[in-house]
Write an enzyme that holds these catalytic residues in place. Sequence first.
Site, PDB file in Angstrom:
ATOM      1  N   CYS A  85     -42.177  30.093  35.482  1.00  0.00           N
ATOM      2  CA  CYS A  85     -41.700  29.286  34.356  1.00  0.00           C
ATOM      3  C   CYS A  85     -41.304  30.286  33.286  1.00  0.00           C
ATOM      4  O   CYS A  85     -42.060  31.235  33.000  1.00  0.00           O
ATOM      5  CB  CYS A  85     -42.808  28.377  33.831  1.00  0.00           C
ATOM      6  SG  CYS A  85     -42.361  27.566  32.278  1.00  0.00           S
TER       7      CYS A  85
ATOM      8  N   CYS B 236     -34.349  28.617  33.446  1.00  0.00           N
ATOM      9  CA  CYS B 236     -35.409  27.626  33.628  1.00  0.00           C
ATOM     10  C   CYS B 236     -35.662  27.481  35.123  1.00  0.00           C
ATOM     11  O   CYS B 236     -34.735  27.226  35.896  1.00  0.00           O
ATOM     12  CB  CYS B 236     -34.940  26.293  33.046  1.00  0.00           C
ATOM     13  SG  CYS B 236     -36.067  24.937  33.386  1.00  0.00           S
TER      14      CYS B 236
ATOM     15  N   GLY C  45     -40.853  19.840  32.829  1.00  0.00           N
ATOM     16  CA  GLY C  45     -41.830  19.935  33.920  1.00  0.00           C
ATOM     17  C   GLY C  45     -42.461  18.622  34.329  1.00  0.00           C
ATOM     18  O   GLY C  45     -43.107  18.529  35.375  1.00  0.00           O
TER      19      GLY C  45
ATOM     20  N   ASP D   9     -32.305  26.305  28.617  1.00  0.00           N
ATOM     21  CA  ASP D   9     -33.667  25.942  29.042  1.00  0.00           C
ATOM     22  C   ASP D   9     -34.046  24.684  28.280  1.00  0.00           C
ATOM     23  O   ASP D   9     -33.330  24.248  27.368  1.00  0.00           O
ATOM     24  CB  ASP D   9     -34.649  27.090  28.707  1.00  0.00           C
ATOM     25  CG  ASP D   9     -36.089  26.769  29.133  1.00  0.00           C
ATOM     26  OD1 ASP D   9     -36.264  26.122  30.180  1.00  0.00           O
ATOM     27  OD2 ASP D   9     -37.033  27.147  28.410  1.00  0.00           O
ATOM     28  N   SER D  10     -35.196  24.116  28.631  1.00  0.00           N
ATOM     29  CA  SER D  10     -35.683  22.938  27.910  1.00  0.00           C
ATOM     30  C   SER D  10     -36.122  23.283  26.492  1.00  0.00           C
ATOM     31  O   SER D  10     -36.216  22.418  25.639  1.00  0.00           O
ATOM     32  CB  SER D  10     -36.894  22.365  28.637  1.00  0.00           C
ATOM     33  OG  SER D  10     -37.908  23.353  28.678  1.00  0.00           O
TER      34      SER D  10
ATOM     35  N   HIS E  47     -41.316  30.209  30.244  1.00  0.00           N
ATOM     36  CA  HIS E  47     -42.196  30.290  29.075  1.00  0.00           C
ATOM     37  C   HIS E  47     -43.308  31.343  29.290  1.00  0.00           C
ATOM     38  O   HIS E  47     -43.873  31.850  28.328  1.00  0.00           O
ATOM     39  CB  HIS E  47     -42.869  28.941  28.813  1.00  0.00           C
ATOM     40  CG  HIS E  47     -41.980  27.929  28.133  1.00  0.00           C
ATOM     41  ND1 HIS E  47     -40.902  27.356  28.762  1.00  0.00           N
ATOM     42  CD2 HIS E  47     -42.015  27.397  26.887  1.00  0.00           C
ATOM     43  CE1 HIS E  47     -40.315  26.503  27.920  1.00  0.00           C
ATOM     44  NE2 HIS E  47     -40.970  26.515  26.780  1.00  0.00           N
TER      45      HIS E  47
ATOM     46  N   GLU F 121     -44.781  26.762  24.260  1.00  0.00           N
ATOM     47  CA  GLU F 121     -43.749  26.057  23.478  1.00  0.00           C
ATOM     48  C   GLU F 121     -44.258  25.782  22.062  1.00  0.00           C
ATOM     49  O   GLU F 121     -43.510  25.804  21.098  1.00  0.00           O
ATOM     50  CB  GLU F 121     -43.359  24.761  24.200  1.00  0.00           C
ATOM     51  CG  GLU F 121     -42.259  23.958  23.545  1.00  0.00           C
ATOM     52  CD  GLU F 121     -40.855  24.607  23.560  1.00  0.00           C
ATOM     53  OE1 GLU F 121     -40.564  25.430  24.443  1.00  0.00           O
ATOM     54  OE2 GLU F 121     -40.054  24.271  22.656  1.00  0.00           O
TER      55      GLU F 121
HETATM   56  N1  DGL Z   1     -39.145  26.904  30.941  1.00  0.00           N
HETATM   57  C1  DGL Z   1     -38.964  25.955  31.956  1.00  0.00           C
HETATM   58  C2  DGL Z   1     -39.163  26.478  33.351  1.00  0.00           C
HETATM   59  O1  DGL Z   1     -38.951  27.649  33.593  1.00  0.00           O
HETATM   60  C3  DGL Z   1     -39.406  24.513  31.756  1.00  0.00           C
HETATM   61  C4  DGL Z   1     -40.549  24.163  30.852  1.00  0.00           C
HETATM   62  C5  DGL Z   1     -40.665  22.666  30.624  1.00  0.00           C
HETATM   63  O2  DGL Z   1     -39.789  22.111  29.966  1.00  0.00           O
HETATM   64  O3  DGL Z   1     -41.605  22.039  31.132  1.00  0.00           O
HETATM   65  O4  DGL Z   1     -39.468  25.761  34.259  1.00  0.00           O
END
Ligand code: DGL
Length: 253
Positions: A180, A71, A41, A8-9, A182, A150
């Site tokens: 997402c 992600c 994102g 993931d990011s 997160h 985050e």
């Molecule tokens: N956790 C990620 C997702 O599911 C990306 C979050 C990000 O880097 O903006 O899209």
Amino acid sequence: MSKIGIFDSGIGGLSVLKVIYEKFPNNIYLYIGDENYYPYGLKSKDEIIDRSEKLTNFLISKKVDLIIIACNTVSSIALDFLKKNYEIPIIGVIDGAVEKSIKITRNGLIGVISTPLTAKTHIYRDKILLKDSKVKVYEIGSQELVNIVENGIINNNPTYLIAKETLEKIKFVDTLILGCTHFPALRDLILKILPNVKIVDPAEEIVEYIRNYIDNKDKSILEFYTTGDIKSFKEKAKIFIEDLEIEVKKIVI
Ligand code: DGL
């Protein structure tokens, strides 16, 4: 025992690792948080494809048997590309959530909160409507909410107000996809604002998809990598995996 690569990011994908690790503990897991390139994102599609290729190549160099894209942003933009270009099984987070949401909605109104880039692709709307053209899908992209997780600032009043303002726009849905990785960290907050909504967490839905690829024998090994700062990754990881003592290695890719 299988070797499973997950990326993931940032720390969001740990919500996926957590669910899979709990279900199939006896495997080797390699997790990459691409923090030097966070946030995904707000990136272009080309940048997402480029990062996903680099991370996939790294995991393949570590000889993983399976890659899970933890992600939604990468799953919505790069999954087809990766599947076409690599032989190794690669699984994204979207399809399972699509199916579950259709199964559980009663009023036919489904919400999706995600990054702005995922929302812009309309992948959830398009996939849901392909399976059931009678439902209505409302997609909202909010980078602000992703950043809140985050940065680990979940339990305060400004966060509540931002979440409320975002969710009020779709308060009529009976089913909400956390589009997402997160966002599982915001589950309690979301239920405070929309107490009757049924939440779909894509992490819980991919378990069945990966069962066939996993041996689940012997013992478990967890390896964590970040392209960012080791100390901050360790700190933030506690949001999702507070019970695990983790070692993190820095990589430049
Ligand atoms: N956790 C990620 C997702 O599911 C990306 C979050 C990000 O880097 O903006 O899209």
